[in-house]
Design a protein around this motif. Structure first.
Motif, PDB file in Angstrom:
ATOM      1  N   ALA A   4       0.832  -1.204   0.000  1.00  0.00           N
ATOM      2  CA  ALA A   4       0.000   0.000   0.000  1.00  0.00           C
ATOM      3  C   ALA A   4       0.857   1.242   0.000  1.00  0.00           C
ATOM      4  N   LEU A   5       0.442   2.275  -0.726  1.00  0.00           N
ATOM      5  CA  LEU A   5       1.125   3.561  -0.747  1.00  0.00           C
ATOM      6  C   LEU A   5       0.777   4.344   0.499  1.00  0.00           C
ATOM      7  N   ILE A  41       1.212  -1.221   5.325  1.00  0.00           N
ATOM      8  CA  ILE A  41       0.192  -2.255   5.175  1.00  0.00           C
ATOM      9  C   ILE A  41       0.325  -2.883   3.797  1.00  0.00           C
ATOM     10  N   GLU A  42       0.428  -4.203   3.753  1.00  0.00           N
ATOM     11  CA  GLU A  42       0.455  -4.934   2.498  1.00  0.00           C
ATOM     12  C   GLU A  42      -0.839  -5.716   2.352  1.00  0.00           C
ATOM     13  N   ILE A  58      -5.476   0.529  -0.652  1.00  0.00           N
ATOM     14  CA  ILE A  58      -5.287   0.852   0.766  1.00  0.00           C
ATOM     15  C   ILE A  58      -4.197   1.892   0.915  1.00  0.00           C
ATOM     16  N   ALA A  59      -4.397   2.824   1.849  1.00  0.00           N
ATOM     17  CA  ALA A  59      -3.400   3.856   2.134  1.00  0.00           C
ATOM     18  C   ALA A  59      -3.380   4.129   3.632  1.00  0.00           C
ATOM     19  N   VAL A  60      -2.209   4.503   4.151  1.00  0.00           N
ATOM     20  CA  VAL A  60      -2.028   4.796   5.574  1.00  0.00           C
ATOM     21  C   VAL A  60      -1.869   6.295   5.752  1.00  0.00           C
ATOM     22  N   SER A  61      -2.537   6.873   6.744  1.00  0.00           N
ATOM     23  CA  SER A  61      -2.425   8.305   6.988  1.00  0.00           C
ATOM     24  C   SER A  61      -1.024   8.642   7.501  1.00  0.00           C
ATOM     25  N   PRO A  62      -0.523   9.840   7.222  1.00  0.00           N
ATOM     26  CA  PRO A  62       0.837  10.217   7.628  1.00  0.00           C
ATOM     27  C   PRO A  62       1.063  10.143   9.137  1.00  0.00           C
ATOM     28  N   ASP A  63      -0.001  10.360   9.931  1.00  0.00           N
ATOM     29  CA  ASP A  63       0.192  10.357  11.387  1.00  0.00           C
ATOM     30  C   ASP A  63      -0.036   8.983  12.007  1.00  0.00           C
ATOM     31  N   ASN A  64      -0.245   7.948  11.179  1.00  0.00           N
ATOM     32  CA  ASN A  64      -0.404   6.573  11.663  1.00  0.00           C
ATOM     33  C   ASN A  64      -1.646   6.358  12.524  1.00  0.00           C
ATOM     34  N   THR A  65      -2.611   7.247  12.465  1.00  0.00           N
ATOM     35  CA  THR A  65      -3.809   7.076  13.286  1.00  0.00           C
ATOM     36  C   THR A  65      -4.967   6.458  12.511  1.00  0.00           C
TER      37      THR A  65
END
Length: 219
Positions: A4-5, A41-42, A58-65
């Protein structure tokens, strides 16, 4: 597997939570803010009639929340020229979550949003559940929408902090997420189509999973 990017999480609608208890999580585990290191996340597998190949990301927010799942072809329908199998669509994601060493996480809430066009007498249901690999328990939430309705829909579920269930410390457990849409024509005019999507009118929707973090106990 598709990595995921890392990207910012966009707002959306419906919540869900609970999973497998953390090993050692409890009074000895201290509550903290999101860890400074990025999580990755893969996607191990993605299966279901609601997420054909290439239609879920799927993407992860910059603040990991939070992390988001974006759908582009998730639609259930009944009535009119619909096929008998069109009334139910689902998507199951199997995710590998790489968490910084010394931390554990729980899913604190989930936001889903979509669009519904339901005739009078028809209804639609959004259901979601998830569990950590190897867990005997599966948590689920569902929301029902009744026609007549032609509008965006949203639902939000949250879990109280004391009731959060944490991923096991020091053990790799894939996170499984299963979502489902169902449309029932009910007493509506069967010549007219009722449908429900888990995507916005422009063809995409970010489903946001909000995370809580704790530091694992020192061995």
């Amino acid at each position: 597997m598709v990595r995921a990017l890392l990207a910012s999480g966009a707002a959306v609608a419906a919540l869900l939570a609970a999973a497998m208890p953390a090993q050692g999580a409890g009074s000895s585990v201290s509550t903290i803010k999101a860890p400074p290191d990025k999580i990755v996340i893969e996607v191990a597998t993605v299966n279901g009639s609601g997420c054909p190949t290439g239609t879920a990301a799927i993407a992860v927010s910059p603040d990991n929340t939070a992390f988001t799942v974006t759908y582009s072809d998730y639609l259930a329908k009944a009535g009119g020229p619909s096929l008998p199998t069109d009334f139910r669509k689902n998507c199951q994601l199997n995710l590998i979550v790489h968490v910084p060493n010394g931390f554990t996480y729980a899913v604190m809430g989930v936001d889903y949003r979509g669009f519904a066009s339901l005739e009078r007498g028809a209804s639609g249901v959004e259901k979601a559940s998830y569990y950590f690999q190897g867990s005997p328990a599966t948590a689920s939430r569902s929301h029902t929408f009744n026609g007549p309705l032609v509008d965006d829909w949203q639902a939000t579920d949250t879990t109280e902090w004391a009731n959060l269930v944490w991923a096991p410390c020091g053990v790799k457990r894939n996170l499984n997420i299963n979502t489902e849409l169902r449309v029932n024509a009910g007493t509506s005019d069967r010549t007219r189509t009722s449908f429900m999507t888990m995507d916005s009118t422009d063809g995409s929707l970010d489903t946001v999973y909000h995370l809580a973090w704790q530091r694992c106990p020192t061995p």
